[in-house]
Design an enzyme around this catalytic site. Structure first.
Site, PDB file in Angstrom:
ATOM      1  N   SER A 557       0.845  -1.195   0.000  1.00  0.00           N
ATOM      2  CA  SER A 557       0.000   0.000   0.000  1.00  0.00           C
ATOM      3  C   SER A 557       0.874   1.236   0.000  1.00  0.00           C
ATOM      4  O   SER A 557       2.023   1.206   0.478  1.00  0.00           O
ATOM      5  CB  SER A 557      -0.904   0.007   1.239  1.00  0.00           C
ATOM      6  OG  SER A 557      -1.563   1.249   1.381  1.00  0.00           O
ATOM      7  N   TYR A 570      -3.332  -0.831  10.304  1.00  0.00           N
ATOM      8  CA  TYR A 570      -3.270  -1.171   8.877  1.00  0.00           C
ATOM      9  C   TYR A 570      -1.925  -0.764   8.275  1.00  0.00           C
ATOM     10  O   TYR A 570      -1.252  -1.555   7.605  1.00  0.00           O
ATOM     11  CB  TYR A 570      -4.418  -0.467   8.149  1.00  0.00           C
ATOM     12  CG  TYR A 570      -4.401  -0.638   6.650  1.00  0.00           C
ATOM     13  CD1 TYR A 570      -4.894  -1.790   6.053  1.00  0.00           C
ATOM     14  CD2 TYR A 570      -3.906   0.367   5.822  1.00  0.00           C
ATOM     15  CE1 TYR A 570      -4.891  -1.951   4.671  1.00  0.00           C
ATOM     16  CE2 TYR A 570      -3.893   0.224   4.446  1.00  0.00           C
ATOM     17  CZ  TYR A 570      -4.384  -0.935   3.868  1.00  0.00           C
ATOM     18  OH  TYR A 570      -4.380  -1.083   2.512  1.00  0.00           O
TER      19      TYR A 570
END
Length: 680
Positions: A557, A570
């Site tokens: 990400s 996350y």
């Protein structure tokens, strides 16, 4: 409707019925034809035509475009100019000058068999029972005993124009006959109508089947060998999954191959009896068989429960011997104008007590090779039951395997797609980015194992991609080592192993630090950090066992390098994944395994994570309506473009498709340009 539409329709229906039953013929084996009258569009006069299955087609799925259409007057005129067997190749080229109109399939080598026989309808098939008679040492005598004078014996002759002349003469000289047994090859039947021809084909097959069943001895493969008895199903498939990547690596020494495992009763029974090594060494007989299985298989001679390291070492020894033997076979028979050797690796590997591994340039070819060897086992059983199995000689096999016409058929195959012969394993493949990756890799030629903890979602995506020759699905929670092992085993049994592994499974819980619970933290790290570690560890075992390199790709990400608010669990898990890329690239490079990452951002539309509540929470953080979140992310990028799952899939293909073969340890941003996330 055209004047000959009924003739063509009847031919296609007959072909599909015959070709859909494996008792009648093998995949892509045999051909059918029909003759009829039509109006010549040039002269306006009548013309006799023949519609015949073209080269490379399959009877079970034959459509009109798969037929070659020829003028009978021109085809039969070739009899007067036929220069002899040494010029068979020229005769096939001459068929092109007999074609009627444009389009249609290329005429096959068997065209003369159909055109020169006077009957209006002709079937040429490869039924196991018929080939059993055709390969029996005293096949001519047995044919007379089985059929009387209704079916005539034709001695072995390589397919071609001369064989067509032979069968034509036999049909003419034996008006009572409904067909022929072609020595070493198969059967041919004929009739005045499509219905009669089909009935004659089925009569030959059914009569031969009954004859073998009634006359055959009970143990055609010899005595059972207790040491080679089949393992229990679960243990058998566990050992097969361990061996599959090793065997696939050996079978891919010359060129990469897809594998397929088969453990049917037919295979296990053959391998459990003492005559299987001698019979396997004789090789297959029907040309359709050995063109796909090679002249003989590699046969393992260790006990099915022998220590794995002992079995692997023995496989290596046998593979070396097999390659030397195949090269010697080629050199014994090759002439100055023979095509180059196509590769010395086996297409079939037999493992007593376990089953059969078959290989090919794609999953369908691998599956069909295995099906053909099952046909060959059935033929050996039938021939040994009533006589002695006596296939055509090695020199004749070579003449067909390295025939220039076979080389031309191979040359007509479409260029393979970039990922042909590669197997991809995609976690989180049931939705969103994973679904897009699975579809893209399949579109580029890969076989795909779609893994997801939601088995129904994975099953749906696999069905979207196509048949089991293109994709299979597995239920796999990446936090469970056992489920990961089972998922990789399923891929090994379906396709032989794995080449591309995509760590895509993920989830997100968007909370600030003070609201993030230990459960929130553990769940995200279990799925993404720990899950990626477990999948990569299991993938590395398979890739190293194969010895052919491979790719591991992490879908990380932008958050792995960019510090954003309310996202500690996350983003930390994604940072863990990103560093795994670097660590594994450094560690696995010596095995030819490349490890790279993709850093997406703002993938809202089609994203499983955003649909699961993450979108609403991120929208709240940024103060925008959830339905506008994708547009919001786009406006904060340099390119002002929204990122979609297909864009991430394109990056995965860029990393694995071959153009970046020297690249490892790389992270590719797919974020439309987020300056704060630039790698530096």
């Amino acid at each position: 409707m055209s004047e000959h539409a009924d003739v063509v329709a009847d031919l296609l229906e007959r072909s599909n019925r015959l070709g859909s039953d494996p008792r009648n013929t093998n995949y892509a084996g045999g051909n059918t034809s029909a003759k009829g009258a039509a109006t010549d569009p040039v002269t306006g006069g009548p013309v006799e035509l023949m519609w015949v299955k073209g080269s490379g087609g399959d009877l079970g799925t034959l459509v009109e475009d798969g037929l070659a259409v020829l003028r009978l007057d021109r085809l039969r005129a070739l009899v007067d100019v036929y220069p002899g067997e040494e010029h068979e190749d020229e005769m096939v080229a001459a068929f092109d000058f007999c074609l009627h109109g444009r389009g249609g399939a290329a005429p096959s080598i068997d065209t003369a068999m159909h055109g020169l026989v006077e009957a209006a309808h002709v079937d040429h098939l490869h039924p196991d029972a018929g080939i059993a008679l055709a390969t029996a040492a005293d096949g001519e005598r047995l044919t007379r005993e089985c059929f009387g004078d209704r079916v005539v014996w034709v001695p072995w002759r390589r397919p071609g124009f001369q064989l067509g002349l032979d069968i034509s003469a036999i049909a003419r000289d034996n008006p009572q006959a409904i067909g022929a047994i072609l020595g070493g090859h198969g059967i041919t039947a004929w009739g005045p109508t499509s219905e009669t021809c089909e009935a004659n084909s089925l009569e030959i097959i059914e009569t031969a089947t009954r004859f073998i069943a009634e006359r055959g001895r009970a143990a055609p493969f010899g005595a059972p060998v207790p040491a080679f008895a089949a393992l229990a199903p679960a243990e058998r498939r566990r050992r097969a999954a361990e061996l599959a990547p090793v065997i696939r690596g050996l079978a891919s020494t010359d060129r990469h191959q897809i594998g397929r495992f088969t453990d049917t009763d037919v295979v296990l029974d053959f391998l459990a009896h003492d005559r299987h090594p001698a019979l396997a060494a004789l090789g297959t007989s029907c040309p359709d068989h050995f063109l796909r299985t090679k002249v003989r298989p590699l046969v393992l001679d260790t006990a099915p429960d022998a220590p794995l390291d002992v079995v692997i070492a023995r496989l290596g020894e046998l593979h070396t011997a097999y390659r030397e033997d195949y090269r010697a076979y080629y050199e014994r028979h090759a002439t100055g104008d023979s095509p180059a050797m196509r590769g010395a690796d086996p297409a079939i590997v037999l493992v007593p007590g376990i089953g059969m591994f078959s290989f090919g340039a794609d999953a369908q070819t691998a599956r069909v090779a295995g099906e053909f060897y099952v046909n060959a086992i059935n033929v050996m059983r039938g021939a040994e039951a009533i006589s002695t199995y006596a296939p055509i000689g090695e020199a004749e096999k070579f003449r067909i395997e390295y025939w220039s016409l076979e080389e031309a058929k191979l040359a007509r195959r479409p260029k393979p797609r970039p990922l042909a012969t590669r197997v991809a394993f995609v976690t989180g493949g049931g939705s969103g980015i994973g679904r897009a990756i699975a579809h893209r890799l399949a579109a580029e030629g890969a076989c795909v194992v779609v893994a997801d903890r939601d088995g129904s979602a994975a099953e749906k995506v696999a069905a979207e991609i196509g048949t089991s020759d293109r994709a299979v699905w597995v239920t796999a929670d990446v936090t469970s080592p056992d489920q990961i092992d089972e998922a990789f085993a399923a891929g090994a049994l379906a396709f032989g192993g794995v080449d591309i592994v995509v760590n895509n499974a993920g989830l997100s819980i968007s909370k600030p630090l003070l609201e993030t619970t230990v459960t929130d933290w553990d769940l995200q790290h279990d799925v993404m950090a720990r899950g990626s570690f477990l999948v990569s560890q299991r993938a590395a075992r398979t890739l190293i066992a194969q010895g052919t390199g491979g790719d591991i790709v992490y879908i990380a990400s932008k958050n792995s390098v960019f510090a954003g608010p309310n996202n500690i669990a996350y983003s930390s898990a994604k940072a863990d994944q990103a560093h795994q890329v670097r660590l594994l690239a450094a560690e696995l490079g010596e095995h030819g395994i490349r490890v790279n990452g993709v850093n997406p951002d703002g993938v809202v539309r089609g994203s499983g994570i955003f649909a699961g509540g993450w979108g609403a929470k991120r929208a709240a953080v940024y103060g925008v309506p959830e339905e506008e979140l994708g547009a919001f992310y786009a406006q904060r990028t340099l390119l002002k473009r929204e990122v979609l799952p297909d864009h991430v899939a394109a990056a995965v293909f860029a990393l694995t498709g071959g153009d970046l073969a020297q690249t490892t340890g790389l992270h590719i941003p797919v974020d439309a340009g987020v300056a704060a996330a630039f790698l530096r």
